[in-house]
Scaffold this active site. Structure first.
Site, PDB file in Angstrom:
ATOM      1  N   ARG A 124     -16.211  27.016  -9.416  1.00  0.00           N
ATOM      2  CA  ARG A 124     -15.434  25.814  -9.720  1.00  0.00           C
ATOM      3  C   ARG A 124     -16.389  24.739 -10.212  1.00  0.00           C
ATOM      4  O   ARG A 124     -17.582  24.778  -9.952  1.00  0.00           O
ATOM      5  CB  ARG A 124     -14.664  25.314  -8.498  1.00  0.00           C
ATOM      6  CG  ARG A 124     -15.557  24.852  -7.346  1.00  0.00           C
ATOM      7  CD  ARG A 124     -14.780  24.063  -6.315  1.00  0.00           C
ATOM      8  NE  ARG A 124     -15.576  23.711  -5.147  1.00  0.00           N
ATOM      9  CZ  ARG A 124     -16.417  22.695  -5.081  1.00  0.00           C
ATOM     10  NH1 ARG A 124     -16.622  21.912  -6.142  1.00  0.00           N
ATOM     11  NH2 ARG A 124     -17.082  22.438  -3.964  1.00  0.00           N
ATOM     12  N   ASN A 179     -18.205  21.182 -10.234  1.00  0.00           N
ATOM     13  CA  ASN A 179     -18.755  20.426  -9.115  1.00  0.00           C
ATOM     14  C   ASN A 179     -19.141  19.024  -9.578  1.00  0.00           C
ATOM     15  O   ASN A 179     -18.389  18.401 -10.316  1.00  0.00           O
ATOM     16  CB  ASN A 179     -19.934  21.191  -8.501  1.00  0.00           C
ATOM     17  CG  ASN A 179     -20.211  20.811  -7.065  1.00  0.00           C
ATOM     18  OD1 ASN A 179     -19.277  20.565  -6.297  1.00  0.00           O
ATOM     19  ND2 ASN A 179     -21.464  20.762  -6.674  1.00  0.00           N
ATOM     20  N   ASN A 197     -25.615  20.245  -8.445  1.00  0.00           N
ATOM     21  CA  ASN A 197     -25.146  19.116  -7.648  1.00  0.00           C
ATOM     22  C   ASN A 197     -25.748  17.823  -8.166  1.00  0.00           C
ATOM     23  O   ASN A 197     -25.899  17.667  -9.371  1.00  0.00           O
ATOM     24  CB  ASN A 197     -25.466  19.361  -6.168  1.00  0.00           C
ATOM     25  CG  ASN A 197     -24.318  18.980  -5.261  1.00  0.00           C
ATOM     26  OD1 ASN A 197     -23.635  17.992  -5.479  1.00  0.00           O
ATOM     27  ND2 ASN A 197     -24.081  19.783  -4.242  1.00  0.00           N
ATOM     28  N   ASP A 201     -27.723  17.009  -1.579  1.00  0.00           N
ATOM     29  CA  ASP A 201     -26.383  17.040  -2.161  1.00  0.00           C
ATOM     30  C   ASP A 201     -26.354  16.015  -3.305  1.00  0.00           C
ATOM     31  O   ASP A 201     -27.197  16.034  -4.183  1.00  0.00           O
ATOM     32  CB  ASP A 201     -25.355  16.748  -1.063  1.00  0.00           C
ATOM     33  CG  ASP A 201     -23.952  17.228  -1.393  1.00  0.00           C
ATOM     34  OD1 ASP A 201     -23.593  17.250  -2.588  1.00  0.00           O
ATOM     35  OD2 ASP A 201     -23.183  17.548  -0.468  1.00  0.00           O
TER      36      ASP A 201
END
Length: 292
Positions: free
Chosen positions: A103, A105, A149, A199
């Protein structure tokens, strides 16, 4: 290592499953972010505390500002516009041939109005980094990624920063703003010895990188050479991303997650999924809009 003496303030109880991709839109003086698995785009006005969300019907990995009252979204496998007055969604394109269990991100726009976003490979090297240009073309910039990310650019636009969370690494590239090209990828921050992983991130006006540490109870600020400067302790285990906001761009807004935590872990990290803020002595950079 410098550790901040106080915790960020919990400013909004939302109990998100996986809040991500916070974005401050200067002309609206509003903060936006997504809750990926709850299929929501959130909007918050810190001046009066008004909060609302839009149900966008499916997974939404990230957002970025487009024209007035419109966001561009990367959803599961499609790009779309969201009208923040009506909630109407206008599809842009869908990628039908992406690998299973992938998917879209995290993502952001550069100063030329191009939308950069990743395809998450579900801990397998099937992910990509895409660039969607205002003329409607889609470019693949990187392949064989696992969890693409946090991304951002240096204040002078000479360097692009990009995170692969599964590899616990933040990379730096030489960046050409005119062409949108990348070169000379190198390891900028290596966190492989840590128990947590990087992240989402943001870059401040001094060229320092603020990275949220998933499972790390903290945000870490790194200098432009990649050296750790400061750890901001968080009262939750899974901070996910951060961005600067308010009129002077000195407030750091931090999103968090509750997904995957056991009941016992939730008790130890009770405010997981909420929105936090932290006053800082620096300031951030304005978010750029999609140009199409």
């Amino acid at each position: 290592m410098n550790v901040t003496p106080h915790l960020p303030k919990n400013i909004l109880t939302v109990r998100a499953r996986l809040a991500e991709a916070p974005c401050w839109i200067e002309e609206e003086q509003l903060l936006y972010w997504v809750d990926i698995y709850n299929h929501r785009v959130h909007q918050f006005n810190p001046a009066n505390g008004v909060h609302q969300f839009f149900d966008v019907g499916e997974v939404v990995g990230c957002i970025a500002p487009a024209e007035t009252h419109r966001l561009i979204m990367a959803q599961r496998r499609r790009l779309a516009f969201l009208d923040t007055r009506s909630g109407a969604i206008a599809p842009i394109l869908t990628l039908e041939d992406t690998p299973p269990d992938t998917r879209f991100n995290d993502g952001k726009c550069d100063a030329a109005g191009r939308f950069w976003f990743g395809l998450k490979g579900n801990n397998k090297p099937t992910g990509c980094l895409y660039r969607y240009d205002p003329n409607g073309s889609l470019q693949v910039l990187e392949t064989e990624l696992t969890i693409p990310n946090g991304l951002g650019w240096s204040p002078d636009w000479s360097t692009f920063y990009f995170t692969d969370s599964f590899l616990k690494t933040i990379y730096a590239y030489d960046f050409d703003l005119e062409s949108g090209s990348l070169a000379n990828r190198r390891v900028f921050i290596d966190l492989t010895v840590e128990s947590f992983e990087p992240d989402g991130l943001t870059v401040d006006r001094e060229g320092c990188i603020w990275s949220a540490m998933w499972n790390g109870w903290c945000i870490i600020r790194f200098d432009p050479d990649g050296k750790e400067m400061m750890r901001v302790k968080m009262p939750v285990v899974r901070p996910t991303s951060c961005t600067f906001g308010d009129r002077d761009l000195t407030t750091l807004y931090i999103t968090t997650a509750s997904v995957g935590l056991s009941e016992a872990e939730i008790q130890n990290s009770f405010y997981s999924g909420d929105l936090f803020s932290l006053p800082t002595s620096t300031s951030g950079l304005l978010a750029h809009h999609f140009g199409g």
